[in-house]
Every structure is written in C-alpha cells, then in structure tokens.
Design an enzyme around this catalytic site. Sequence first.
Site, PDB file in Angstrom:
ATOM      1  NE  ARG A  39     -26.339  -3.413   3.939  1.00 21.04           N
ATOM      2  CZ  ARG A  39     -27.652  -4.137   3.378  1.00 21.04           C
ATOM      3  NH1 ARG A  39     -27.445  -5.523   3.723  1.00 21.04           N
ATOM      4  NH2 ARG A  39     -28.556  -3.687   2.885  1.00 21.04           N
ATOM      5  CE  LYS A  65      -6.390   8.134   6.004  1.00 23.77           C
ATOM      6  NZ  LYS A  65      -5.449   9.266   5.775  1.00 23.77           N
ATOM      7  CD  GLU A  85       4.507   7.938   1.929  1.00 27.19           C
ATOM      8  OE1 GLU A  85       4.586   8.548   2.923  1.00 27.19           O
ATOM      9  OE2 GLU A  85       3.574   8.197   1.167  1.00 27.19           O
ATOM     10  CE  LYS A 100      -0.518   4.038   7.773  1.00 26.65           C
ATOM     11  NZ  LYS A 100      -0.764   4.003   6.425  1.00 26.65           N
ATOM     12  CD  GLU A 117      -6.212  11.551   8.237  1.00 24.93           C
ATOM     13  OE1 GLU A 117      -5.616  10.653   7.902  1.00 24.93           O
ATOM     14  OE2 GLU A 117      -6.703  12.530   7.603  1.00 24.93           O
ATOM     15  NE  ARG A 119      -4.596   6.905   9.597  1.00 27.87           N
ATOM     16  CZ  ARG A 119      -5.087   5.672   9.387  1.00 27.87           C
ATOM     17  NH1 ARG A 119      -5.866   5.120   9.996  1.00 27.87           N
ATOM     18  NH2 ARG A 119      -4.730   4.942   8.154  1.00 27.87           N
ATOM     19  CG  ASN A 157      -2.626  12.706   6.017  1.00 30.88           C
ATOM     20  OD1 ASN A 157      -2.499  11.760   5.689  1.00 30.88           O
ATOM     21  ND2 ASN A 157      -3.924  13.277   6.529  1.00 30.88           N
ATOM     22  CG  HIS A 174       0.285  12.856   1.975  1.00 36.01           C
ATOM     23  ND1 HIS A 174       1.437  12.904   2.537  1.00 36.01           N
ATOM     24  CD2 HIS A 174      -0.201  11.661   1.463  1.00 36.01           C
ATOM     25  CE1 HIS A 174       1.814  11.770   2.584  1.00 36.01           C
ATOM     26  NE2 HIS A 174       1.031  11.045   1.901  1.00 36.01           N
ATOM     27  CG  HIS A 203      -3.047  14.188  -2.328  1.00 41.16           C
ATOM     28  ND1 HIS A 203      -3.966  13.948  -1.220  1.00 41.16           N
ATOM     29  CD2 HIS A 203      -2.447  13.034  -2.241  1.00 41.16           C
ATOM     30  CE1 HIS A 203      -3.932  12.662  -0.793  1.00 41.16           C
ATOM     31  NE2 HIS A 203      -2.937  12.213  -1.415  1.00 41.16           N
ATOM     32  CG  HIS A 261       1.186   8.628  -3.555  1.00 38.64           C
ATOM     33  ND1 HIS A 261       0.315   9.507  -3.444  1.00 38.64           N
ATOM     34  CD2 HIS A 261       1.381   8.202  -2.222  1.00 38.64           C
ATOM     35  CE1 HIS A 261      -0.168   9.685  -2.077  1.00 38.64           C
ATOM     36  NE2 HIS A 261       0.816   8.807  -1.559  1.00 38.64           N
TER      37      HIS A 261
HETATM   38  N1  LIG Z   1      -4.487   3.704   1.768  1.00 39.69           N
HETATM   39  C1  LIG Z   1      -3.262   4.326   2.172  1.00 39.69           C
HETATM   40  O1  LIG Z   1      -3.147   4.865   3.450  1.00 39.69           O
HETATM   41  C2  LIG Z   1      -2.258   4.770   1.409  1.00 39.69           C
HETATM   42  C3  LIG Z   1      -1.036   5.449   1.595  1.00 39.69           C
HETATM   43  C4  LIG Z   1      -0.297   5.850   0.770  1.00 39.69           C
HETATM   44  C5  LIG Z   1      -0.422   5.773  -0.631  1.00 39.69           C
HETATM   45  N2  LIG Z   1      -1.644   5.300  -1.023  1.00 39.69           N
HETATM   46  C6  LIG Z   1      -2.096   5.006  -2.272  1.00 39.69           C
HETATM   47  O2  LIG Z   1      -1.116   4.308  -2.924  1.00 39.69           O
HETATM   48  C7  LIG Z   1      -1.015   4.541  -4.359  1.00 39.69           C
HETATM   49  C8  LIG Z   1       0.198   4.614  -4.850  1.00 39.69           C
HETATM   50  O3  LIG Z   1       0.697   3.096  -4.824  1.00 39.69           O
HETATM   51  P1  LIG Z   1       2.287   2.681  -5.383  1.00 39.69           P
HETATM   52  O4  LIG Z   1       3.235   3.552  -5.419  1.00 39.69           O
HETATM   53  O5  LIG Z   1       2.241   1.005  -4.735  1.00 39.69           O
HETATM   54  O6  LIG Z   1       1.956   2.353  -6.786  1.00 39.69           O
HETATM   55  P2  LIG Z   1       1.147   1.182  -7.602  1.00 39.69           P
HETATM   56  O7  LIG Z   1       0.095   0.333  -6.940  1.00 39.69           O
HETATM   57  O8  LIG Z   1       0.354   1.999  -9.020  1.00 39.69           O
HETATM   58  O9  LIG Z   1       2.306   0.370  -8.116  1.00 39.69           O
HETATM   59  C9  LIG Z   1       3.293   0.778  -8.754  1.00 39.69           C
HETATM   60  C10 LIG Z   1       3.594   0.169 -10.159  1.00 39.69           C
HETATM   61  O10 LIG Z   1       4.503  -0.990  -9.946  1.00 39.69           O
HETATM   62  C11 LIG Z   1       3.889  -2.257 -10.528  1.00 39.69           C
HETATM   63  N3  LIG Z   1       4.496  -3.107  -9.422  1.00 39.69           N
HETATM   64  C12 LIG Z   1       3.937  -3.390  -8.127  1.00 39.69           C
HETATM   65  N4  LIG Z   1       4.514  -4.247  -7.527  1.00 39.69           N
HETATM   66  C13 LIG Z   1       5.605  -4.578  -8.312  1.00 39.69           C
HETATM   67  C14 LIG Z   1       6.752  -5.337  -8.114  1.00 39.69           C
HETATM   68  N5  LIG Z   1       6.824  -6.280  -7.210  1.00 39.69           N
HETATM   69  N6  LIG Z   1       7.564  -5.567  -9.224  1.00 39.69           N
HETATM   70  C15 LIG Z   1       7.310  -5.109 -10.369  1.00 39.69           C
HETATM   71  N7  LIG Z   1       6.486  -4.049 -10.328  1.00 39.69           N
HETATM   72  C16 LIG Z   1       5.400  -3.889  -9.660  1.00 39.69           C
HETATM   73  C17 LIG Z   1       2.521  -2.142 -10.390  1.00 39.69           C
HETATM   74  O11 LIG Z   1       2.053  -2.953 -11.509  1.00 39.69           O
HETATM   75  C18 LIG Z   1       2.513  -0.692 -10.813  1.00 39.69           C
HETATM   76  O12 LIG Z   1       2.734  -0.576 -12.489  1.00 39.69           O
HETATM   77  C19 LIG Z   1      -1.765   5.749  -4.703  1.00 39.69           C
HETATM   78  O13 LIG Z   1      -3.065   5.785  -5.168  1.00 39.69           O
HETATM   79  C20 LIG Z   1      -1.754   6.285  -3.294  1.00 39.69           C
HETATM   80  O14 LIG Z   1      -3.003   7.184  -3.077  1.00 39.69           O
HETATM   81  C21 LIG Z   1      -2.676   4.931  -0.047  1.00 39.69           C
END
Ligand SMILES: NC(=O)c1ccc[n+]([C@@H]2O[C@H](COP(=O)([O-])OP(=O)(O)OC[C@H]3O[C@@H](n4cnc5c(N)ncnc54)[C@H](O)[C@@H]3O)[C@@H](O)[C@H]2O)c1
Length: 285
Positions: free
Chosen positions: A122, A144, A186, A228, A238, A242, A246, A249, A253, A267
């Site tokens: 929990r 999030k 971003e 942010k 949100e 907030r 998006n 997005h 998406h 992404h």
């Molecule tokens: N929670 C939120 O507010 C929020 C906001 C924006 C995006 N997201 C989510 O984030 C995700 C995308 O995240 P991302 O773009 O970081 O992708 P990811 O986490 O898939 O990382 C991208 C790739 O880079 C590699 N990697 C990570 N750090 C590295 C480093 N320092 N050196 C070499 N390789 C590295 C990872 O292994 C992966 O293969 C999506 O699922 C999206 O929905 C969430």
Amino acid sequence: MSEFVHVDLKTCNYTIHIGSGLLHKAGELLLPVLASRRVVVISDEIVASLYLTQLQNSLDLAGLSYSTIVIPPGEGSKSLEQLTLVLDQLLNYKIDRNTTVIALGGGVIGDLAGFAAAIALRGLPFIQVPTTLLALVDSSIGGKTGINSWHGKNMIGSFHQPRAVLADVSVLDTLPLRHLRSGYAEMVKYSAIANPAFFSWLEQHGTAVLNGDDKVQVEAIRVSCLCKAAIVSADEYELGQRALLNLGHTFGHALEAVTEFSDVLLHGEAVAIGYGACLRLISKT
Ligand SMILES: NC(=O)c1ccc[n+]([C@@H]2O[C@H](COP(=O)([O-])OP(=O)(O)OC[C@H]3O[C@@H](n4cnc5c(N)ncnc54)[C@H](O)[C@@H]3O)[C@@H](O)[C@H]2O)c1
C-alpha cells in the site's frame, strides 16, 4: 556545481538535485530522505550495465543495504506482466513499509518502478534517479506513475510523488543522440507553454545541450524543472492547468499506439510531431 529545484505540493515537498557526478554521492545525498537504511534499486539491463555499480558503490559508502531488480529495456516493460514480476521480486526481498524504491533509468523505469512503489504494501517511499534527458526534465518530476494497457498508454497508474530526484547530467554522456533529441522536445514544450525567454535561450544554446556541455545542460534542466515544478505545484492532480504539460500528447500517444509502442517512434519524437499537429489544428480553427 550543484543546483536545486524544490517541488512544493500540498501533500509533500521534495528537492531535485541537479549537477554533474552526483551518482557517486547518491548514498550520501539521499540518506536524509530515507525512512530506513534498506533500499531496492530497479533498473533496466542497459542502464544497469552502465550505472548500477556506481550507484551501488555510493550506497555502500553511505552504509545502506540494497537489493536490485533489473528488467528488460523499452516501452514493452510498462506492462501488467512486468509489473507483476517486479512486485513478486519486491515481496521476495521481504521489504517493509520503510524500504525505499530507487528508480535508476529513463521514463519507462521511473513510471514502472514508481507504480510498483505506489502499490506494494500500500505504498513504499520512492526516489527517482533519471538517466535520460526526457526523464531528467519531465517524467521524474510530478509523481505520475503507471503502465500501458491495450486500451492505451499510461491507462493504469497512480500519483505517487518521489522523496527526491537526483538529476546527474554525467549520465547523458552515454545517451544516444536520438534519445537526447527526444528529451529536448520536452524542454521546447516548457518554453512554449510557460517561458518565452527560455525559448530564445534554447535557440542559442540548444546545440550545446545536445553536444554534452555539462554547464549548459545543468542550466537547461534547472529551468525545465522550475517550469514543471511550478505547474505541478499549482495543480498536483491535473484538474486544470497541469493539462498544459500534455501539449501534443493526444496526437503523440495515438502515433505511439499505431507504431505499437516500438522504437519506430520514441516518446519525445511522437510528442514533438504532436506539437506540430496541434499547432496546425489550432491555426485552422
Ligand atoms: N511520468 C511522467 O510524467 C512521464 C512524462 C513523460 C514521459 N513519460 C514516459 O516516459 C517513457 C519514455 O521515457 P524515456 O524516453 O526516458 O525512454 P526509456 O526509459 O525507454 O529509455 C530509452 C532507452 O535509453 C536507455 N538508456 C537510459 N538511460 C541511458 C543512458 N544514460 N545511457 C544510455 N542508454 C540509456 C534505456 O535503456 C532505453 O533503452 C514513456 O513511457 C513515457 O510515457 C512519463
């Protein structure tokens, strides 16, 4: 050289530490926000091969005991199946409510590990150690967390704020340019929705951000985190403002869904195309 951005919410507050070489000092920096000396680090195979030892060494130095969970990289890991495996491993480690989950990775790891932390026993304390530019400026902040469903992206999840964010720009040295650009999208979003002066600054310094200039990266991340943090502080769940975060997005998406959440479109790339589509739509209405 370290900068700090504070996220002040009604329910809690936390600090984003921004600088170079912070991973080496992670144990010492995070100790004050830990509920006990026990942590579980969740990472993906690529990030773990690059940075897990560094993090573990710093946890050792701070006298912390840790376990690790390493999962396959990529968007496919934000699934119910992977979540179940992670929860099983967490429970196998005989965690208690004071065990802190540390997410070491990009947005995928942050979202999945954060959600696992939100629902195991929990709710466990949680810390973000982002390793992609996108995670440094966006996904690690604001609480999030979640996974994808066949109904769509991020359809299962919860708000679960981290106790701290450790934003070490040194990890960007190994991040492929394509992923740097994806995170940069971003930053452009923040400048467009909240800070026109930052838009001009990015026009001047964008290349240095992508070329790995530590000082410029720290400044770009600091300003992005301030944008942010301000929006999230005003509207944690949100209910209004907030939603500005998006921008693009809905289109983004949809594009990710038709490319089956694969590497065809990252992404940040999907969202960047989404901004363009969004602006065209606005200009036509
Ligand atoms: N929670 C939120 O507010 C929020 C906001 C924006 C995006 N997201 C989510 O984030 C995700 C995308 O995240 P991302 O773009 O970081 O992708 P990811 O986490 O898939 O990382 C991208 C790739 O880079 C590699 N990697 C990570 N750090 C590295 C480093 N320092 N050196 C070499 N390789 C590295 C990872 O292994 C992966 O293969 C999506 O699922 C999206 O929905 C969430």
